[in-house]
Design a protein around this motif. Structure first.
Motif, PDB file in Angstrom:
ATOM      1  N   GLU A 153       0.952  -1.274   0.039  1.00 38.79           N
ATOM      2  CA  GLU A 153      -0.100  -0.029   0.076  1.00 38.79           C
ATOM      3  C   GLU A 153       0.917   1.160   0.227  1.00 38.79           C
ATOM      4  O   GLU A 153       0.524   2.195  -0.828  1.00 38.79           O
ATOM      5  CB  GLU A 153      -0.880  -0.214   1.157  1.00 38.79           C
ATOM      6  CG  GLU A 153      -2.008  -0.865   1.179  1.00 38.79           C
ATOM      7  CD  GLU A 153      -2.942  -1.390   2.377  1.00 38.79           C
ATOM      8  OE1 GLU A 153      -2.318  -0.771   3.319  1.00 38.79           O
ATOM      9  OE2 GLU A 153      -3.788  -2.101   2.352  1.00 38.79           O
ATOM     10  N   ASP A 154       2.098   1.075   0.906  1.00 40.12           N
ATOM     11  CA  ASP A 154       2.851   2.406   0.853  1.00 40.12           C
ATOM     12  C   ASP A 154       3.566   2.702  -0.499  1.00 40.12           C
ATOM     13  O   ASP A 154       3.733   3.698  -1.143  1.00 40.12           O
ATOM     14  CB  ASP A 154       3.942   2.139   1.722  1.00 40.12           C
ATOM     15  CG  ASP A 154       3.203   2.434   3.234  1.00 40.12           C
ATOM     16  OD1 ASP A 154       2.236   2.942   3.267  1.00 40.12           O
ATOM     17  OD2 ASP A 154       4.181   1.934   4.070  1.00 40.12           O
ATOM     18  N   HIS A 207       0.880   3.849  -2.882  1.00 48.57           N
ATOM     19  CA  HIS A 207       0.787   5.417  -2.623  1.00 48.57           C
ATOM     20  C   HIS A 207       1.959   6.224  -3.327  1.00 48.57           C
ATOM     21  O   HIS A 207       1.571   7.094  -3.859  1.00 48.57           O
ATOM     22  CB  HIS A 207       0.735   5.609  -1.185  1.00 48.57           C
ATOM     23  CG  HIS A 207       0.692   6.968  -0.708  1.00 48.57           C
ATOM     24  ND1 HIS A 207       1.661   7.713  -0.054  1.00 48.57           N
ATOM     25  CD2 HIS A 207      -0.606   7.652  -0.528  1.00 48.57           C
ATOM     26  CE1 HIS A 207       1.144   8.875  -0.037  1.00 48.57           C
ATOM     27  NE2 HIS A 207       0.027   8.957   0.069  1.00 48.57           N
ATOM     28  N   ALA A 208       3.210   5.879  -3.073  1.00 50.03           N
ATOM     29  CA  ALA A 208       4.388   6.438  -3.663  1.00 50.03           C
ATOM     30  C   ALA A 208       4.061   6.621  -4.914  1.00 50.03           C
ATOM     31  O   ALA A 208       4.575   7.697  -5.631  1.00 50.03           O
ATOM     32  CB  ALA A 208       5.600   6.048  -3.166  1.00 50.03           C
ATOM     33  N   LEU A 264       1.100   6.574  -7.027  1.00 45.30           N
ATOM     34  CA  LEU A 264       0.284   7.383  -7.454  1.00 45.30           C
ATOM     35  C   LEU A 264       0.448   8.981  -7.049  1.00 45.30           C
ATOM     36  O   LEU A 264      -0.232   9.651  -7.740  1.00 45.30           O
ATOM     37  CB  LEU A 264      -0.945   7.067  -6.711  1.00 45.30           C
ATOM     38  CG  LEU A 264      -1.541   5.590  -6.979  1.00 45.30           C
ATOM     39  CD1 LEU A 264      -2.668   5.032  -5.973  1.00 45.30           C
ATOM     40  CD2 LEU A 264      -2.235   5.570  -8.271  1.00 45.30           C
ATOM     41  N   MET A 265       0.961   9.206  -5.871  1.00 43.55           N
ATOM     42  CA  MET A 265       1.242  10.733  -5.600  1.00 43.55           C
ATOM     43  C   MET A 265       1.477  11.733  -6.914  1.00 43.55           C
ATOM     44  O   MET A 265       1.057  12.486  -6.994  1.00 43.55           O
ATOM     45  CB  MET A 265       2.313  10.958  -4.564  1.00 43.55           C
ATOM     46  CG  MET A 265       1.550  10.405  -3.147  1.00 43.55           C
ATOM     47  SD  MET A 265      -0.231  11.043  -2.958  1.00 43.55           S
ATOM     48  CE  MET A 265       0.013  12.850  -2.620  1.00 43.55           C
ATOM     49  N   PRO A 266       2.669  11.291  -7.589  1.00 46.71           N
ATOM     50  CA  PRO A 266       3.042  11.999  -8.644  1.00 46.71           C
ATOM     51  C   PRO A 266       2.140  11.984  -9.544  1.00 46.71           C
ATOM     52  O   PRO A 266       1.452  13.425 -10.293  1.00 46.71           O
ATOM     53  CB  PRO A 266       4.127  11.513  -9.550  1.00 46.71           C
ATOM     54  CG  PRO A 266       4.709  10.467  -8.390  1.00 46.71           C
ATOM     55  CD  PRO A 266       3.641  10.159  -7.465  1.00 46.71           C
ATOM     56  N   ILE A 304      -1.366  11.866  -9.087  1.00 43.52           N
ATOM     57  CA  ILE A 304      -2.562  12.751  -8.513  1.00 43.52           C
ATOM     58  C   ILE A 304      -1.958  14.253  -8.722  1.00 43.52           C
ATOM     59  O   ILE A 304      -2.856  15.254  -8.759  1.00 43.52           O
ATOM     60  CB  ILE A 304      -2.644  12.370  -7.204  1.00 43.52           C
ATOM     61  CG1 ILE A 304      -3.373  10.872  -7.247  1.00 43.52           C
ATOM     62  CG2 ILE A 304      -3.516  13.371  -6.314  1.00 43.52           C
ATOM     63  CD1 ILE A 304      -3.385  10.248  -5.630  1.00 43.52           C
ATOM     64  N   ALA A 305      -0.650  14.725  -8.128  1.00 45.77           N
ATOM     65  CA  ALA A 305      -0.461  15.868  -8.399  1.00 45.77           C
ATOM     66  C   ALA A 305      -0.159  16.365  -9.654  1.00 45.77           C
ATOM     67  O   ALA A 305       0.260  17.572  -9.811  1.00 45.77           O
ATOM     68  CB  ALA A 305       1.077  16.080  -7.397  1.00 45.77           C
ATOM     69  N   ALA A 365       4.875   8.156 -12.427  1.00 43.34           N
ATOM     70  CA  ALA A 365       5.329   7.408 -11.345  1.00 43.34           C
ATOM     71  C   ALA A 365       6.626   6.477 -11.861  1.00 43.34           C
ATOM     72  O   ALA A 365       6.856   6.033 -13.031  1.00 43.34           O
ATOM     73  CB  ALA A 365       4.544   6.294 -10.784  1.00 43.34           C
TER      74      ALA A 365
END
Length: 58
Positions: free
Chosen positions: A36-37, A40-41, A43-45, A47-48, A53
């Motif tokens: 999950e971590d 998340h890492a 997906l963040m770019p 989403i931003a 990724a």
């Protein structure tokens, strides 16, 4: 979701490493949390609105 972001999300999900796929379905809480971590890492770019990724934004 804009078509561009939808396309990037689909690309990211297609490229997920097998270990993340397995660990997301794991009954072992620590393996699942690690996956999950990692997801998340990745997906963040996206989403931003940054780069895909796994690529450097800077």
């Amino acid at each position: 979701m804009p078509d561009f972001a939808d396309s990037k999300l689909n690309d990211l999900l297609r490229r997920l490493p097998d270990w993340i796929r397995r660990d997301l379905a794991s009954t072992d809480a620590s393996r699942r949390a690690r996956a999950e971590d990692s997801l998340h890492a990745m997906l963040m770019p996206l989403i931003a609105g940054g780069s895909a990724a796994g690529k450097d934004a800077g």
